[in-house]
Design a protein around this motif. Structure first.
Motif, PDB file in Angstrom:
ATOM      1  N   SER A 264       0.830  -1.209   0.000  1.00 54.44           N
ATOM      2  CA  SER A 264       0.000   0.000   0.000  1.00 54.44           C
ATOM      3  C   SER A 264       0.862   1.255   0.000  1.00 54.44           C
ATOM      4  O   SER A 264       0.642   2.182  -0.791  1.00 54.44           O
TER       5      SER A 264
ATOM      6  N   ALA B 196      -6.226  11.233  -1.744  1.00 48.89           N
ATOM      7  CA  ALA B 196      -6.962  10.587  -2.834  1.00 48.89           C
ATOM      8  C   ALA B 196      -6.421   9.184  -3.098  1.00 48.89           C
ATOM      9  O   ALA B 196      -7.193   8.227  -3.264  1.00 48.89           O
ATOM     10  N   LEU B 197      -5.107   9.039  -3.110  1.00 46.96           N
ATOM     11  CA  LEU B 197      -4.501   7.728  -3.367  1.00 46.96           C
ATOM     12  C   LEU B 197      -4.754   6.766  -2.211  1.00 46.96           C
ATOM     13  O   LEU B 197      -5.012   5.576  -2.428  1.00 46.96           O
TER      14      LEU B 197
ATOM     15  N   LEU C 136      -8.261   5.477  -2.358  1.00 48.94           N
ATOM     16  CA  LEU C 136      -8.364   4.482  -3.423  1.00 48.94           C
ATOM     17  C   LEU C 136      -7.809   3.130  -2.968  1.00 48.94           C
ATOM     18  O   LEU C 136      -8.442   2.083  -3.169  1.00 48.94           O
ATOM     19  N   VAL C 137      -6.636   3.162  -2.332  1.00 43.82           N
ATOM     20  CA  VAL C 137      -6.030   1.923  -1.818  1.00 43.82           C
ATOM     21  C   VAL C 137      -6.922   1.288  -0.761  1.00 43.82           C
ATOM     22  O   VAL C 137      -7.128   0.064  -0.745  1.00 43.82           O
TER      23      VAL C 137
ATOM     24  N   GLN D 162     -10.167   1.504  -0.392  1.00 46.81           N
ATOM     25  CA  GLN D 162     -11.364   0.923  -1.004  1.00 46.81           C
ATOM     26  C   GLN D 162     -11.034  -0.390  -1.717  1.00 46.81           C
ATOM     27  O   GLN D 162     -11.823  -1.338  -1.686  1.00 46.81           O
ATOM     28  N   ILE D 163      -9.859  -0.448  -2.346  1.00 43.36           N
ATOM     29  CA  ILE D 163      -9.435  -1.694  -3.013  1.00 43.36           C
ATOM     30  C   ILE D 163      -9.241  -2.799  -1.981  1.00 43.36           C
ATOM     31  O   ILE D 163      -9.651  -3.947  -2.187  1.00 43.36           O
TER      32      ILE D 163
END
Length: 220
Positions: free
Chosen positions: A54, A88-89, A92-93, A95-96
């Motif tokens: 991550s 933001a990144l 995203l990580v 949520q993945i």
């Protein structure tokens, strides 16, 4: 001809951006960054591995974004922009992880979100990405993320093996309840290895071993 070699995608200089953080410029043992997460997520190798991936992804791609924006970011708000990109990144990580590795995401809890304030992340944005092109910035982020991950995995390996007799959740030393394997000889797991203070001790031991092997680090 030599100038072209120095400017290639995999020139010696670019390769060093990836490899130097493994040893000579490791973010944890040399730069002393990212210590908090190294202490918090190294009880199990699975958690440490996911955290390492991550952080590597966020630093590498965050470096690229900051590098692409470096000429248009006003100096006065550069920290704010960096935090927005990082946030933001990280979202995203997160949520993945929730979609494809929910159990690990639940165990890591707030620590994934705290990647936003990870010293390694902000340090590479400020010290490297703002002054370099996207490709070197990506390699720098990749190298520092992997260098961070190596230390996490080493510490997690020792803590999980000696603390619970497992590696990635698989019993390596035998079954302590059924007294099989090493436990048949009277071996008992060291519960202290699973406590946060032991993580700090392990990081200290790694630093000691690294500096004993690499004499260049003694002066740092």
């Amino acid at each position: 001809m030599s100038d072209n070699k120095n400017e290639g995608l995999f020139s010696k200089k670019n390769v060093q951006l990836v490899t130097n953080p493994f040893n000579d410029d490791n973010p944890i043992t040399v730069q002393v960054l990212g210590i908090c997460s190294a202490l918090a997520v190294t009880v199990q190798m699975k958690n440490a591995f996911v955290m390492a991936l991550s952080v590597t992804a966020v630093v590498a791609f965050g470096n690229v974004i900051i590098s692409l924006l470096r000429n248009v970011i006003p100096s006065r708000i550069r920290i704010i922009v960096q935090l927005v990109v990082a946030a933001a990144l990280v979202i995203l990580v997160d949520q993945i992880l929730k979609a494809y590795a929910f159990d690990v995401s639940k165990q890591l809890s707030v620590f994934v979100g705290l990647i936003i304030t990870n010293c390694i992340l902000m340090g590479r944005f400020e010290a490297f990405a703002l002054g370099n092109k996207p490709w070197p910035a990506f390699l720098d982020g990749l190298g520092n993320g992997l260098g961070y991950g190596i230390i996490l995995m080493v510490v997690a390996f020792c803590r999980e093996l000696l603390g619970s007799g497992k590696i990635f959740g698989f019993e390596i030393l035998g079954n302590p309840l059924e007294k099989t394997g090493l436990y048949a000889t009277g071996y008992v797991n060291n519960g202290f290895m699973l406590l946060a203070p032991m993580a700090l001790v392990m990081v200290g031991l790694v630093i000691w071993v690294q500096r004993s092997i690499n004499k260049k680090l003694i002066e740092k």
